[in-house]
Every structure is written in structure tokens, then in C-alpha cells.
Design a protein around this motif. Structure first.
Motif, short mmCIF file in Angstrom:
data_model
loop_
_atom_site.label_atom_id
_atom_site.label_comp_id
_atom_site.label_asym_id
_atom_site.label_seq_id
_atom_site.Cartn_x
_atom_site.Cartn_y
_atom_site.Cartn_z
N THR A 1 -0.90 8.81 -11.47
CA THR A 1 -0.22 7.60 -11.05
C THR A 1 -0.31 6.58 -12.19
O THR A 1 -1.11 6.74 -13.13
N THR B 1 10.35 13.87 -4.88
CA THR B 1 9.33 13.38 -3.96
C THR B 1 9.07 14.37 -2.83
O THR B 1 7.93 14.55 -2.41
N PHE C 1 0.54 10.32 -1.69
CA PHE C 1 1.26 9.18 -1.16
C PHE C 1 2.48 8.95 -2.04
O PHE C 1 2.36 8.58 -3.20
N THR C 2 3.63 9.16 -1.46
CA THR C 2 4.85 9.17 -2.25
C THR C 2 5.24 7.81 -2.80
O THR C 2 6.10 7.72 -3.65
N SER C 3 4.61 6.74 -2.34
CA SER C 3 5.00 5.42 -2.83
C SER C 3 4.41 5.11 -4.20
O SER C 3 4.76 4.11 -4.81
N TYR C 4 3.53 5.95 -4.70
CA TYR C 4 2.93 5.69 -6.00
C TYR C 4 3.97 5.74 -7.12
O TYR C 4 4.90 6.55 -7.09
N PHE D 1 9.05 5.01 -7.09
CA PHE D 1 9.59 5.75 -5.95
C PHE D 1 11.10 5.61 -5.87
O PHE D 1 11.81 6.56 -5.57
#
Length: 114
Positions: A97, A73, A29-32, A53
Motif C-alpha cells: 500500500t 480490484t 481492503f480494496t480502498s487502499y 481505488f
């Protein structure tokens, strides 16, 4: 499940440089907020640097001005450029993360010694 693979460590003389890479695969999940940690022998694992991000970065005081964290990303990659290395930077380096949400990888050994 996300798998983390760190690479790029090695033996370097004081003042030298290394670039560490971290590859994340699986349900990423790239928002981490991604981070680099390190653990020296007999010490607890410590947070070294993090990158959001949007690109905002934070560093522990001991590496400010010497280390640079970055991320790609699209490729699920995180990097740590380490310059002006000192013997006290010797440790196994890990990525994860900021909340340590994923299983740890094997890490990559960085040894700074003359």
C-alpha cells in the motif's frame, strides 16, 4: 494479515518490456492506494508508482511515460507494465500500500542489461 506475492521479473535488454504482477491475499481492503516500489543494491527502497481505488495514478519522474500501473480490484491484483527499460531500472520490485501497511513480499528481480 495480508500476503503479497510479486512475479514477472527477469533479465531484459535495454529498451525491452516486462509486466510485473502482485497478488494480495488475506484480509485485503480494496480502498487502499496500492503502489509499486523498487530497491537497487545499496539504495533505499523508493516509490515508483501508485494507483488509487478510483484509478488515479502517480509516477516518479524517472518512469513517467514508460511505466503504467493498473489494478484489478476484484482479483486483488496490481500490475506494472514497464516499457523502454533502462539499466537504471535494475532493482528488486515490490508492491504494497502507499502507506506500506502490509508486510513486504519477497519482491521480483528486474535486471536490465545487454
Amino acid at each position: 494479515q495480508v500476503q503479497l506475492v510479486e512475479s514477472g521479473g527477469g533479465l531484459v535488454q535495454p529498451g525491452g518490456s516486462l509486466r510485473l504482477s502482485c497478488a494480495a491475499s488475506g484480509r485485503v481492503f480494496t480502498s487502499y492506494i496500492m503502489a509499486w516500489y523498487r530497491q537497487a543494491p545499496g539504495e533505499q527502497r523508493e516509490l515508483v508508482a501508485s494507483i488509487a481505488f478510483g484509478g488515479n495514478t502517480n509516477y516518479v519522474d524517472s518512469v513517467k511515460g514508460r511505466f503504467t500501473i493498473s489494478r484489478d480490484t476484484a482479483k486483488n491484483m496490481v500490475y506494472l507494465q514497464m516499457n523502454s527499460l533502462k539499466p537504471e531500472d535494475t532493482a528488486v520490485y515490490y508492491c504494497n500500500t502507499l502507506t506500506r501497511a502490509w508486510s513486504w513480499g519477497q519482491g521480483t528481480q528486474v535486471t536490465v542489461s545487454s
